[in-house]
Design a protein around this motif. Sequence first.
Motif, PDB file in Angstrom:
ATOM      1  N   LEU A  73       7.132   8.217   8.273  1.00 11.79           N
ATOM      2  CA  LEU A  73       8.057   7.124   7.978  1.00 11.79           C
ATOM      3  C   LEU A  73       8.149   6.898   6.474  1.00 11.79           C
ATOM      4  CD1 LEU A  73       7.082   4.675  10.845  1.00 11.79           C
ATOM      5  CD2 LEU A  73       9.347   5.670  10.484  1.00 11.79           C
ATOM      6  N   ASN A  74       7.015   6.939   5.787  1.00  9.68           N
ATOM      7  CA  ASN A  74       7.003   6.764   4.336  1.00  9.68           C
ATOM      8  C   ASN A  74       7.786   7.880   3.655  1.00  9.68           C
ATOM      9  OD1 ASN A  74       5.321   7.587   1.631  1.00  9.68           O
ATOM     10  ND2 ASN A  74       5.644   5.372   1.834  1.00  9.68           N
ATOM     11  N   GLN A  75       7.601   9.122   4.104  1.00  9.19           N
ATOM     12  CA  GLN A  75       8.317  10.250   3.512  1.00  9.19           C
ATOM     13  C   GLN A  75       9.820  10.149   3.748  1.00  9.19           C
ATOM     14  OE1 GLN A  75       6.159  13.484   5.338  1.00  9.19           O
ATOM     15  NE2 GLN A  75       4.809  13.718   3.561  1.00  9.19           N
ATOM     16  N   GLN A 129      -4.966   9.652  14.619  1.00 14.25           N
ATOM     17  CA  GLN A 129      -4.203  10.756  14.021  1.00 14.25           C
ATOM     18  C   GLN A 129      -2.705  10.530  14.214  1.00 14.25           C
ATOM     19  OE1 GLN A 129      -5.615  14.341  15.874  1.00 14.25           O
ATOM     20  NE2 GLN A 129      -7.488  14.407  14.652  1.00 14.25           N
ATOM     21  N   HIS A 130      -2.324  10.134  15.429  1.00 13.78           N
ATOM     22  CA  HIS A 130      -0.900   9.891  15.714  1.00 13.78           C
ATOM     23  C   HIS A 130      -0.357   8.757  14.849  1.00 13.78           C
ATOM     24  CE1 HIS A 130      -0.792  12.720  18.962  1.00 13.78           C
ATOM     25  NE2 HIS A 130      -1.627  12.042  19.705  1.00 13.78           N
ATOM     26  N   LEU A 131      -1.131   7.677  14.726  1.00 11.14           N
ATOM     27  CA  LEU A 131      -0.695   6.543  13.917  1.00 11.14           C
ATOM     28  C   LEU A 131      -0.542   6.948  12.452  1.00 11.14           C
ATOM     29  CD1 LEU A 131      -2.937   3.802  15.536  1.00 11.14           C
ATOM     30  CD2 LEU A 131      -0.440   3.935  15.677  1.00 11.14           C
ATOM     31  N   ALA A 132      -1.527   7.653  11.922  1.00 14.62           N
ATOM     32  CA  ALA A 132      -1.472   8.080  10.517  1.00 14.62           C
ATOM     33  C   ALA A 132      -0.314   9.045  10.282  1.00 14.62           C
ATOM     34  CB  ALA A 132      -2.799   8.728  10.113  1.00 14.62           C
ATOM     35  N   ARG A 133      -0.108   9.962  11.209  1.00 16.33           N
ATOM     36  CA  ARG A 133       0.989  10.926  11.082  1.00 16.33           C
ATOM     37  C   ARG A 133       2.342  10.201  11.075  1.00 16.33           C
ATOM     38  NH1 ARG A 133      -0.850  14.165  14.743  1.00 16.33           N
ATOM     39  NH2 ARG A 133      -2.055  15.381  13.263  1.00 16.33           N
ATOM     40  N   SER A 134       2.479   9.209  11.938  1.00 18.44           N
ATOM     41  CA  SER A 134       3.719   8.437  12.006  1.00 18.44           C
ATOM     42  C   SER A 134       3.944   7.653  10.723  1.00 18.44           C
ATOM     43  CB  SER A 134       3.664   7.473  13.195  1.00 18.44           C
ATOM     44  OG  SER A 134       4.777   6.616  13.169  1.00 18.44           O
ATOM     45  N   MET A 135       2.884   7.006  10.216  1.00 16.70           N
ATOM     46  CA  MET A 135       3.018   6.226   8.983  1.00 16.70           C
ATOM     47  C   MET A 135       3.423   7.115   7.814  1.00 16.70           C
ATOM     48  SD  MET A 135       0.067   3.330   8.995  1.00 16.70           S
ATOM     49  CE  MET A 135      -1.190   3.958  10.076  1.00 16.70           C
ATOM     50  N   CYS A 161       0.815  -1.224   0.000  1.00 17.97           N
ATOM     51  CA  CYS A 161       0.000   0.000   0.000  1.00 17.97           C
ATOM     52  C   CYS A 161       0.841   1.263   0.000  1.00 17.97           C
ATOM     53  CB  CYS A 161      -0.927  -0.010   1.215  1.00 17.97           C
ATOM     54  SG  CYS A 161      -2.089  -1.377   1.236  1.00 17.97           S
ATOM     55  N   SER A 162       2.074   1.175  -0.450  1.00 17.82           N
ATOM     56  CA  SER A 162       2.980   2.320  -0.354  1.00 17.82           C
ATOM     57  C   SER A 162       2.463   3.560  -1.083  1.00 17.82           C
ATOM     58  CB  SER A 162       4.371   1.949  -0.870  1.00 17.82           C
ATOM     59  OG  SER A 162       4.294   1.568  -2.239  1.00 17.82           O
ATOM     60  N   ASP A 163       1.660   3.385  -2.132  1.00 21.61           N
ATOM     61  CA  ASP A 163       1.117   4.540  -2.857  1.00 21.61           C
ATOM     62  C   ASP A 163       0.090   5.310  -2.037  1.00 21.61           C
ATOM     63  OD1 ASP A 163       2.675   3.757  -4.944  1.00 21.61           O
ATOM     64  OD2 ASP A 163       1.035   2.897  -6.127  1.00 21.61           O
ATOM     65  N   ALA A 164      -0.488   4.672  -1.016  1.00 17.34           N
ATOM     66  CA  ALA A 164      -1.543   5.320  -0.222  1.00 17.34           C
ATOM     67  C   ALA A 164      -0.987   6.237   0.861  1.00 17.34           C
ATOM     68  CB  ALA A 164      -2.443   4.264   0.410  1.00 17.34           C
ATOM     69  N   PHE A 165       0.219   5.998   1.333  1.00 18.90           N
ATOM     70  CA  PHE A 165       0.758   6.796   2.440  1.00 18.90           C
ATOM     71  C   PHE A 165       0.832   8.291   2.141  1.00 18.90           C
ATOM     72  CE2 PHE A 165       2.340   2.554   3.582  1.00 18.90           C
ATOM     73  CZ  PHE A 165       1.786   2.455   4.840  1.00 18.90           C
ATOM     74  N   PRO A 166       1.279   8.697   0.953  1.00 15.78           N
ATOM     75  CA  PRO A 166       1.303  10.142   0.678  1.00 15.78           C
ATOM     76  C   PRO A 166      -0.092  10.780   0.665  1.00 15.78           C
ATOM     77  CG  PRO A 166       2.703   8.962  -0.871  1.00 15.78           C
ATOM     78  CD  PRO A 166       1.936   7.931  -0.108  1.00 15.78           C
ATOM     79  N   GLY A 179      -7.771  -7.100   2.872  1.00 15.28           N
ATOM     80  CA  GLY A 179      -6.724  -7.295   1.872  1.00 15.28           C
ATOM     81  C   GLY A 179      -6.155  -5.973   1.410  1.00 15.28           C
ATOM     82  N   SER A 180      -4.958  -6.011   0.880  1.00 15.87           N
ATOM     83  CA  SER A 180      -4.314  -4.779   0.424  1.00 15.87           C
ATOM     84  C   SER A 180      -5.090  -4.138  -0.724  1.00 15.87           C
ATOM     85  CB  SER A 180      -2.873  -5.048   0.005  1.00 15.87           C
ATOM     86  OG  SER A 180      -2.825  -5.985  -1.056  1.00 15.87           O
ATOM     87  N   ALA A 181      -5.874  -4.923  -1.459  1.00 10.96           N
ATOM     88  CA  ALA A 181      -6.685  -4.366  -2.545  1.00 10.96           C
ATOM     89  C   ALA A 181      -7.809  -3.480  -2.005  1.00 10.96           C
ATOM     90  CB  ALA A 181      -7.272  -5.492  -3.388  1.00 10.96           C
ATOM     91  N   SER A 182      -8.111  -3.588  -0.710  1.00 12.26           N
ATOM     92  CA  SER A 182      -9.180  -2.798  -0.089  1.00 12.26           C
ATOM     93  C   SER A 182      -8.768  -1.373   0.237  1.00 12.26           C
ATOM     94  CB  SER A 182      -9.642  -3.472   1.208  1.00 12.26           C
ATOM     95  OG  SER A 182     -10.087  -4.763   0.971  1.00 12.26           O
ATOM     96  N   ILE A 183      -7.498  -1.052   0.087  1.00 11.11           N
ATOM     97  CA  ILE A 183      -7.005   0.244   0.544  1.00 11.11           C
ATOM     98  C   ILE A 183      -7.723   1.408  -0.126  1.00 11.11           C
ATOM     99  CG2 ILE A 183      -5.052   0.393  -1.059  1.00 11.11           C
ATOM    100  CD1 ILE A 183      -5.130   1.608   2.590  1.00 11.11           C
ATOM    101  N   GLN A 184      -7.968   1.330  -1.421  1.00 12.41           N
ATOM    102  CA  GLN A 184      -8.653   2.430  -2.107  1.00 12.41           C
ATOM    103  C   GLN A 184     -10.077   2.595  -1.584  1.00 12.41           C
ATOM    104  OE1 GLN A 184      -7.169   4.675  -3.884  1.00 12.41           O
ATOM    105  NE2 GLN A 184      -5.262   3.533  -3.738  1.00 12.41           N
ATOM    106  N   HIS A 185     -10.734   1.481  -1.302  1.00  9.58           N
ATOM    107  CA  HIS A 185     -12.095   1.516  -0.754  1.00  9.58           C
ATOM    108  C   HIS A 185     -12.097   2.213   0.609  1.00  9.58           C
ATOM    109  CE1 HIS A 185     -16.139   0.270   0.239  1.00  9.58           C
ATOM    110  NE2 HIS A 185     -15.691  -0.341   1.324  1.00  9.58           N
ATOM    111  N   TYR A 186     -11.162   1.845   1.469  1.00  8.33           N
ATOM    112  CA  TYR A 186     -11.093   2.466   2.797  1.00  8.33           C
ATOM    113  C   TYR A 186     -10.706   3.936   2.709  1.00  8.33           C
ATOM    114  CZ  TYR A 186     -12.001  -1.701   5.493  1.00  8.33           C
ATOM    115  OH  TYR A 186     -12.604  -2.787   6.066  1.00  8.33           O
TER     116      TYR A 186
END
Length: 138
Positions: free
Chosen positions: A70-72, A61-67, A43-48, A105-112
């Motif tokens: 880290l990706n950046q 919020q803290h978890l998302a900010r950290s992810m 799901c690396s494309d979703a982090f940005p 599944g990782s394919a669900s990322i766009q849906h979420y």
Amino acid sequence: MSISNGSQHHQSTGNSSKPEVQSDDALVEEGLLLCLLRHAAECSDAFPLLEPDRFLIPAHQHLARSMKALNQAGRVPDWRLVFHDVRSRVPLETLKAILSQPAPGSASIQHYMELHRQAYAKRRLMTEASQFISDAAA
């Protein structure tokens, strides 16, 4: 993980004997975070695209900010790195509760991601409508 339609979900946080009422928006956030934590490489494309300030729950919020950070920084934000980064701001029980759920599944990322965008837009509209009504009544 079950996403219901307009109902409330009860989850025990482990901090008290009372269950905490959790909205569907929070369940969507958990699904999104779980998908990202379990499938970070896929799901690396979703982090940005993450917008941590749009999360309803402060721990999320803290978890998302950290992810996102880290990706950046060029690192794969798996749950170990994320927890190490947020351990002083997010209780271990919160991360355990998220990770103990069945992983989408990782394919669900766009849906979420789309559900999360819609939930934020709905909350924003509700806040603006409430303010409009308050201003009109004054």
